[in-house]
Structure formats: structure tokens, C-alpha cells
Scaffold this motif. Structure first.
Motif, PDB file in Angstrom:
ATOM      1  N   THR A  60       0.853  -1.196   0.000  1.00  0.00           N
ATOM      2  CA  THR A  60       0.000   0.000   0.000  1.00  0.00           C
ATOM      3  C   THR A  60       0.884   1.241   0.000  1.00  0.00           C
ATOM      4  OG1 THR A  60      -0.057  -0.065   2.409  1.00  0.00           O
ATOM      5  CG2 THR A  60      -1.893  -1.103   1.263  1.00  0.00           C
ATOM      6  N   GLY A  61       0.289   2.379  -0.306  1.00  0.00           N
ATOM      7  CA  GLY A  61       1.033   3.636  -0.312  1.00  0.00           C
ATOM      8  C   GLY A  61       1.789   3.838  -1.614  1.00  0.00           C
ATOM      9  N   ARG A  62       2.626   4.871  -1.607  1.00  0.00           N
ATOM     10  CA  ARG A  62       3.329   5.258  -2.826  1.00  0.00           C
ATOM     11  C   ARG A  62       4.826   5.331  -2.533  1.00  0.00           C
ATOM     12  NH1 ARG A  62       3.127   9.268  -6.905  1.00  0.00           N
ATOM     13  NH2 ARG A  62       4.013  10.762  -5.440  1.00  0.00           N
ATOM     14  N   LEU A  63       5.640   4.837  -3.464  1.00  0.00           N
ATOM     15  CA  LEU A  63       7.084   4.859  -3.260  1.00  0.00           C
ATOM     16  C   LEU A  63       7.739   5.306  -4.562  1.00  0.00           C
ATOM     17  CD1 LEU A  63       9.466   4.271  -1.418  1.00  0.00           C
ATOM     18  CD2 LEU A  63       9.287   1.870  -2.026  1.00  0.00           C
ATOM     19  N   CYS A  64       8.412   6.473  -4.512  1.00  0.00           N
ATOM     20  CA  CYS A  64       9.096   6.980  -5.697  1.00  0.00           C
ATOM     21  C   CYS A  64      10.586   6.986  -5.441  1.00  0.00           C
ATOM     22  CB  CYS A  64       8.661   8.401  -6.018  1.00  0.00           C
ATOM     23  SG  CYS A  64       7.057   8.461  -6.797  1.00  0.00           S
ATOM     24  N   VAL A  65      11.363   6.407  -6.343  1.00  0.00           N
ATOM     25  CA  VAL A  65      12.810   6.420  -6.203  1.00  0.00           C
ATOM     26  C   VAL A  65      13.392   6.958  -7.500  1.00  0.00           C
ATOM     27  CG1 VAL A  65      14.883   5.038  -5.846  1.00  0.00           C
ATOM     28  CG2 VAL A  65      12.800   4.462  -4.601  1.00  0.00           C
ATOM     29  N   GLU A  69       7.993   5.806 -10.021  1.00  0.00           N
ATOM     30  CA  GLU A  69       7.136   5.175  -9.028  1.00  0.00           C
ATOM     31  C   GLU A  69       7.304   3.661  -9.093  1.00  0.00           C
ATOM     32  OE1 GLU A  69       3.111   6.457  -8.815  1.00  0.00           O
ATOM     33  OE2 GLU A  69       2.641   4.946  -7.278  1.00  0.00           O
ATOM     34  N   LEU A  70       7.606   3.041  -7.944  1.00  0.00           N
ATOM     35  CA  LEU A  70       7.854   1.600  -7.918  1.00  0.00           C
ATOM     36  C   LEU A  70       6.546   0.835  -7.854  1.00  0.00           C
ATOM     37  CD1 LEU A  70      10.889   0.989  -5.547  1.00  0.00           C
ATOM     38  CD2 LEU A  70      10.800   1.974  -7.813  1.00  0.00           C
ATOM     39  N   ARG A  71       6.428  -0.141  -8.734  1.00  0.00           N
ATOM     40  CA  ARG A  71       5.317  -1.081  -8.677  1.00  0.00           C
ATOM     41  C   ARG A  71       5.871  -2.430  -9.090  1.00  0.00           C
ATOM     42  NH1 ARG A  71       2.353   0.220 -12.753  1.00  0.00           N
ATOM     43  NH2 ARG A  71       3.415   2.204 -13.025  1.00  0.00           N
TER      44      ARG A  71
END
Lengths: 247, 269
Positions: A60-65, A69-71
Motif C-alpha cells: 500500500t502507499g506510494r514509493l518513488c525512487v 514510481e515503484l510497482r
């Protein structure tokens, strides 16, 4: 100084089956920042850092590196991993390759560099981690401290924009911890963005710009080291520090 | 007290001189039993005829006899099948480990189907059913049967070998941006070879032995040749002893060769 965020986590959560390993994690790491994550074992530090290069997928949530955006199975994941270096607790060197081959296989096969160019870079980094003379040996012939320095060099050979360290000294004999930390301190001085999961509070005091304290899958405290070590805001961080600094 | 006595007995039996003489006595007893047995049923031994079926010297020089020709066919058949079975087995193993539900299902289906049919029935399927449909001859039927049958077993060897490589190696490969295919090729498979060599040797020995079954569709390999000679000469005892010895020699040479290879791989890593 203008702050450019390179890792942005917003409400990140992660389950292992029914177990909630990460809950609502918010964190921003800026370009050139050194972040040290600490906390009791099982608090989700390793899981979080492994999410940063997609070795674990957050639920869940959002992760940008690095602007992406990581998926799970996102098309850019391989590209991203080339730009995010990772150092593991167990070194994870390739035992069937020599030290030099360990260093050049990524640049050659993934970045498609020529052997000559890859070797030149590899020798430069072996020099920097102070083991140029071991280039033709195999990992099993090196001490733990030397192996971990090779692992750092291997990650650096990919010219990453961020370096992640997952408890890099936890598997080492005490007398070898220093040599690995020295290399990491020097790396910090070059301005590399670093996220380090560690219990080495001396190292944290020396290089960290930001201390992150985690417990039970949540970030409990984010503060600069001078505050964190002298007057931690949370009771839990205080107890934790008392326990590990006692010895 | 008793343990000590047993231990002494074991030491005595393992002494080289004792072990060799014991072995000689046992072999002699078997030879004597078969000889007297054959004697009693009035069997007419003709060992002097056997060398002629292995090789002859004529004015043109060395001539391979029928048994050597049969041995060559067995070697050729086994090698071809081993290569095909290895490729097929690797494919099935990779499919099974691919993480695709369809791939896994196909691989498991293939594996269970092939493993749970008798080899002889599989051979009849290929020769009498698929052969006429797709128009291939007995040699092709033999090659396909043995390849398919052993590919199932070999895929399990590959799967076990691949799974023996530590998870950290996958993660390290991924962390420098390698694709799954690159990780297999440069990191995982080279390390699994060490785990796969011993069972693969066992499998090629098994393949050589099970290749004898294609004699039922008259592919001209070692066992078929033996049967043909016997139907001409009625020397069943001599020929079957000889054929067995030739198989034994072939598989033993192979086993020793591969254990030398294993020692090299073991020191390299």
C-alpha cells in the motif's frame, strides 16, 4: 541549498502473509543526504530498505525512487536497480567468479560497457576500498571484511545515484567492522546519497544527516543526530539507545 | 564389549588383502555355480567363437565385429538422447521455476505424465501410434522415447540444482540490474553445475541401460545385436555374459571420467 528528493515514501505498507511488516511509512531522502535507520530487530528496517530497490514490493502507499514510481513488475525496475546500489548483510558475492569478474559483470552485461572500460573502473574502486591486490582471487579466499568491501566496490562500479546498506557489518567479526565502516565514511565524504540500516551508532554519529528510528514496522522518530543521540523525542528511542549504548 | 568386537571385525574385513580375497572368492563361487549349472543341463560352451563377434583381423586390417558395431550404436543413441533430454529437461525446469502459473502447470503435467507411464509403453506409443502419424522411423521413435523419458528425470535434477543456489545470489544479481535470464546465465546456472553433476552422471548411466529397451522395436544397438547373434548360434550364455560386460565397461568408464570432472569443479569454487 536546494533539496532534491531522491526517495519519497508516502504511507508505505507491506504484508508478509498476515504479518504487517511496514505500516504507514513516510520518509523523504534528499540527494546527497545520509540517512541511518536503526531500531530493534524485527522493526521493519531491512524490509523498508529492500523496498527501495524493489527486492520487496510494498502493498500500500506510494514509493518513488529517482523519479520513478515503484510497482511490482513495472517496466523500469531493471533500469532503476542499475542506479540504486545495494550492499547486503551476507555480502552475496558471486562465488564462482574472481573479485575482478564480480566487479565487471554488471557494467559489462547490464550497462554494456567494454571489458577495458569496466576493468578500469573496477580497479579504481578496488583501490578505493583498499584491496587492489586481491583482484584475481575468489571471494572464499578473502576475509569477511574484505568481501564486504568488494561488495561495496561491486555496487559502486554500476555508478549508482543512491547506495543502500542493509546491516553491512552485522555478519562480520568485530575486528573487521572498522575497515568496512572506514570505507563507508570515505564514501559519505564523496557526497554519495546513502541509506544505511545499522546498529553502529559511532558510524551514525559521524556521517548521518538524519537518524530514523523504527519500531514494529513504523517510523517512530526522524531527527538530526545531535538531537537523536542527546535528547531523543520518543521514549522508545531513548530505551533503545540506552540498551545498545550501555555496552 | 560387543561394539568393540564388531569394530574389530569391520577392521579385519576392510583390510585390503582380506577384502580382495573375499571378493575373489565370491566371484569364483558365482562363476563356478553357473559353470556347473550349465554343465548339468548339458550346455556346450563355445567361448572361442565370441572374439570373432567383437573384432577380427583380415588382410584389410582391423574389422569391427557385430558387438562393437552394436556398442557404437548404443553410444550414439545414448549421446543423442542425453543431449536432447538435457535441453528438454532444462526447458521444463525453467518453465516450472518461471513463476508463471501456466508454465508451472504445463511442466508439472508433462513431468507426471512421462514419469508415470512405463518406459516400454511410452516406446510403443511413439513407435506404433505417433510414428505412423508423423511418419518417423524406428530410430527416431527410439531417440524421442528415451529423450522424453529422461528429460523428465533430468528436469528434476536441474530444478534441485537451481534451488540449491542461495536466494542471496538472485538478489545480488537483481541489485545490479540483471534480468532473470541474465541472472540464470551468468550467476545461477554456473553455480548449480556443481550440484547437478553427480545426479546427471547417474542419469546418463541409467539412460545407457534403459536404451536396451529399444531392442523390442529392433533398433540395431547392442542388445538387439546380442539377440540376433544368439538366434543364429544359440550361444545365449556366452553372448549375454559378453553383452553385460560391455555395458558394464561403458558405464564404469563414464562414472570414473565424471568423478574426475567433479573433483575439478569442486576445487574451482
Amino acid at each position: 541549498m536546494v533539496q532534491t528528493p531522491i526517495i519519497i515514501a508516502e504511507g508505505v505498507g507491506k504484508y508478509f502473509g498476515d504479518f504487517k511488516a511496514l505500516t504507514d511509512v513516510d520518509l523523504i531522502v534528499n540527494q546527497g543526504e545520509r540517512v541511518v535507520i536503526c531500531g530493534p530487530s524485527g522493526s521493519g528496517k531491512s524490509t523498508l530498505i529492500r523496498c527501495f530497490n524493489g527486492l520487496e514490493n510494498h502493498d500500500t502507499g506510494r514509493l518513488c525512487v529517482d523519479g520513478m514510481e515503484l510497482r511490482e513488475d513495472a517496466p523500469g525496475m531493471r533500469q532503476l536497480r542499475q542506479d540504486v546500489g545495494m550492499v547486503f548483510q551476507q555480502f552475496n558475492l558471486f562465488p564462482h567468479l574472481t573479485i575482478l569478474e564480480n566487479l565487471i559483470i554488471g557494467p559489462m552485461k547490464v550497462r554494456k560497457q567494454s571489458r577495458a572500460a569496466a576493468e578500469a573502473t573496477a580497479r579504481k574502486y578496488l583501490e578505493r576500498v583498499r584491496i587492489p591486490e586481491q583482484a584475481d582471487k575468489r571471494p572464499a579466499q578473502l576475509s569477511g571484511g574484505q568481501q564486504q568491501r568488494v561488495a561495496i566496490a561491486r555496487a559502486l562500479c554500476m555508478q549508482p545515484r543512491v547506495m543502500l546498506f542493509d546491516e553491512p557489518t552485522s555478519a562480520l567479526d568485530p575486528e573487521m567492522i572498522g575497515e568496512v565502516l572506514d570505507v563507508m565514511v570515505e564514501l559519505a565524504e564523496t557526497g554519495m546519497t546513502m541509506v544505511v540500516v545499522t546498529h553502529e551508532m559511532g558510524f551514525a554519529r559521524k556521517v548521518a544527516d538524519t537518524m530514523v528510528f523504527m519500531e514494529a514496522g513504523r517510523i517512530v522518530e526522524v531527527s538530526p543526530p545531535e538531537t537523536f543521540f542527546t535528547a531523543p523525542k520518543s521514549q522508545r528511542a531513548r530505551v533503545f539507545l540506552d540498551q545498545i549504548l550501555e555496552h | 564389549m560387543r561394539m568393540a568386537a564388531l569394530f574389530t571385525l569391520k577392521r579385519v574385513l576392510n583390510a585390503p588383502a582380506v577384502a580382495v580375497s573375499l571378493y575373489a572368492v565370491i566371484v569364483a563361487a558365482i562363476a563356478w555355480a553357473s559353470y556347473t549349472g550349465a554343465q548339468q543341463m548339458g550346455y556346450n560352451w563355445q567361448w572361442y567363437q565370441v572374439p570373432g563377434y567383437i573384432y577380427t583381423f583380415t588382410d584389410d586390417g582391423f574389422q569391427a565385429g557385430e558387438i562393437l558395431t552394436g556398442l557404437w550404436a548404443t553410444i550414439l543413441l545414448s549421446l543423442t538422447c542425453f543431449l536432447l533430454a538435457t535441453l528438454l529437461g532444462l526447458g521444463v525446469a525453467l518453465l516450472r521455476l518461471s513463476g508463471l502459473i501456466v508454465g508451472r502447470a504445463v511442466a508439472i503435467g508433462y513431468l507426471e505424465f512421462v514419469r508415470n507411464i512405463p518406459l516400454l509403453v511410452l516406446l510403443y506409443l511413439f513407435y506404433y501410434v505417433l510414428g505412423p502419424i508423423f511418419g518417423f522411423d524406428r530410430w527416431a521413435a527410439a531417440v524421442l522415447t528415451l529423450s522424453v523419458y529422461h528429460s523428465a528425470l533430468i528436469s528434476e535434477i536441474f530444478r534441485a540444482g537451481i534451488n540449491s543456489v542461495a536466494v542471496g545470489q538472485w538478489e545480488a544479481a537483481a541489485s545490479i540490474g540483471m534480468s532473470r535470464a541474465q541472472a540464470y546465465r551468468y550467476i545461477i546456472l554456473p553455480q548449480s553445475v556443481r550440484f547437478m553433476l553427480p545426479p546427471l552422471t547417474g542419469e546418463i548411466v541409467n539412460l545407457i541401460k534403459s536404451s536396451a529397451i529399444v531392442s523390442v522395436i529392433a533398433v540395431a544397438e547392442l542388445t538387439t545385436v546380442g539377440r540376433n547373434i544368439i538366434s543364429d548360434t544359440y550361444m545365449s550364455f556366452e553372448i549375454w555374459f559378453t553383452v553385460a560386460a560391455v555395458y558394464l565397461a561403458l558405464t564404469l568408464v563414464l562414472s570414473f571420467g565424471v568423478s574426475a570432472l567433479e573433483r575439478r569443479f569442486a576445487t574451482e569454487t
